[in-house]
Write a protein that holds these residues in place. Sequence first.
Motif, PDB file in Angstrom:
ATOM      1  N   HIS A 107       0.802  -1.236   0.000  1.00  0.00           N
ATOM      2  CA  HIS A 107       0.000   0.000   0.000  1.00  0.00           C
ATOM      3  C   HIS A 107       0.834   1.284   0.000  1.00  0.00           C
ATOM      4  CE1 HIS A 107       0.750  -0.761   4.325  1.00  0.00           C
ATOM      5  NE2 HIS A 107       0.875   0.547   4.355  1.00  0.00           N
ATOM      6  N   ASP A 108       2.174   1.142  -0.018  1.00  0.00           N
ATOM      7  CA  ASP A 108       3.025   2.338   0.068  1.00  0.00           C
ATOM      8  C   ASP A 108       4.015   2.347  -1.102  1.00  0.00           C
ATOM      9  OD1 ASP A 108       5.093   4.200   0.693  1.00  0.00           O
ATOM     10  OD2 ASP A 108       4.575   4.077   2.825  1.00  0.00           O
TER      11      ASP A 108
ATOM     12  N   HIS B  11      -9.634  -1.148   1.800  1.00  0.00           N
ATOM     13  CA  HIS B  11      -8.705  -0.380   2.642  1.00  0.00           C
ATOM     14  C   HIS B  11      -7.390  -1.088   2.930  1.00  0.00           C
ATOM     15  CE1 HIS B  11     -11.903   2.478   3.296  1.00  0.00           C
ATOM     16  NE2 HIS B  11     -12.713   1.495   3.644  1.00  0.00           N
ATOM     17  N   GLY B  12      -7.282  -2.385   2.630  1.00  0.00           N
ATOM     18  CA  GLY B  12      -6.074  -3.128   3.002  1.00  0.00           C
ATOM     19  C   GLY B  12      -6.000  -3.282   4.513  1.00  0.00           C
ATOM     20  N   GLU B  93      -6.577  -6.475  -5.141  1.00  0.00           N
ATOM     21  CA  GLU B  93      -6.707  -5.761  -3.860  1.00  0.00           C
ATOM     22  C   GLU B  93      -6.766  -6.741  -2.694  1.00  0.00           C
ATOM     23  OE1 GLU B  93     -10.157  -3.517  -4.764  1.00  0.00           O
ATOM     24  OE2 GLU B  93      -9.026  -2.146  -6.065  1.00  0.00           O
ATOM     25  N   ALA B  96      -3.284  -8.188  -2.087  1.00  0.00           N
ATOM     26  CA  ALA B  96      -2.444  -7.217  -1.368  1.00  0.00           C
ATOM     27  C   ALA B  96      -2.767  -7.250   0.125  1.00  0.00           C
ATOM     28  CB  ALA B  96      -2.658  -5.814  -1.940  1.00  0.00           C
ATOM     29  N   GLU B 100      -0.369  -8.423   3.429  1.00  0.00           N
ATOM     30  CA  GLU B 100      -0.247  -7.642   4.668  1.00  0.00           C
ATOM     31  C   GLU B 100      -0.637  -8.485   5.889  1.00  0.00           C
ATOM     32  OE1 GLU B 100      -1.234  -3.116   4.118  1.00  0.00           O
ATOM     33  OE2 GLU B 100      -2.785  -4.286   3.120  1.00  0.00           O
TER      34      GLU B 100
END
Lengths: 192, 192
Positions: A107-108, B11-12, B93, B96, B100
């Motif tokens: 996300h970065d 939003h992850g 998404e 990702a 995380e």
Amino acid sequence: MAATYRALCDHGYAGLTIQRIAERFPKSKSLLYHHYDNKDELLVEFLGFMLDQFETCVPEPEDAEADAMDPESHLRAVLDAMLAEQLPDEHHEFLAAMVELRAQAAHDERYREQFSNHDAFFADRLASIVAHGVEAGRFRDVDPDRVASFLLTTIVGAMTRRATVESAAVDEVRAEVDAYVESRLLAPEVEA
Amino acid sequence: MAATYRALCDHGYAGLTIQRIAERFPKSKSLLYHHYDNKDELLVEFLGFMLDQFETCVPEPEDAEADAMDPESHLRAVLDAMLAEQLPDEHHEFLAAMVELRAQAAHDERYREQFSNHDAFFADRLASIVAHGVEAGRFRDVDPDRVASFLLTTIVGAMTRRATVESAAVDEVRAEVDAYVESRLLAPEVEA
């Protein structure tokens, strides 16, 4: 950068604060706060610093020394380093922190750029070794970039799993990568 | 669980809050706050729920249908799903967010347990397909667990790199995994 490394090993990404890095910083702590607004700014710079170190430490395949090395031994030496069966405790802690840092790239954009550079560097080094082996007739006529993408992906997977599951079975992965090297890469003359 | 999935895609992990999950929750929001003290508690339960779903959706290799399927086609179908060249936006998404979540396992035992279960499930399914191929004489006499660990590690690496670098080259990785299947797994009779 050394203070950042030690703080990462001790606290991981989640537990890291500029305060905790400053505790390991022998010079003026205010210097640290002055330079970096937050831990991510410092960590992105740390990743760039690490890549500079790799570039200095990992020999160019064009070097005379690398040229003299048999491509199969060269490749196995890289695999020995990247897929070691056991890691010393400090390496394991650092690896766990690196897995956390890489996840920030989801996300970065700043982290994404750094890890893209890291991966491109290692893929390039692996591809050079493979290309060298193909040219020397030791490896089959494979596509060096494709082999490099594949090996790098397996290495990243092993690092990720080692830090995130109970039993990553890196010894099994390594044994099967060796089987891949033998069945797919080594030219028949070498096998005989 | 559906509200959590949608909030994760939007939003992850880093941007996720119980508030944002509650926004997608059609029932009483206070119910959510009552049940979960923090987002990690909810996400760990979500990972367990996902594994239950996988267990329902991915057929047991003992099933009559799986038995009827040629092991090579079965393995390639799994690889098609796990190493697809392109992902729809929503899948990207979600992937990702999963990268995380997996990184949380580097410092959180509850996540570590969930991802250990996820990996064990997929390794077991892959090993069953390979064992089936060995028994049927379609694959060489390889160690199914070792092959499964290796393939799973490469798949986890591809997922991780897809979410964290500009160019994960999953098409190259897939092409080389196919080359591995051909040179290492397929029994000579099949190649001829």
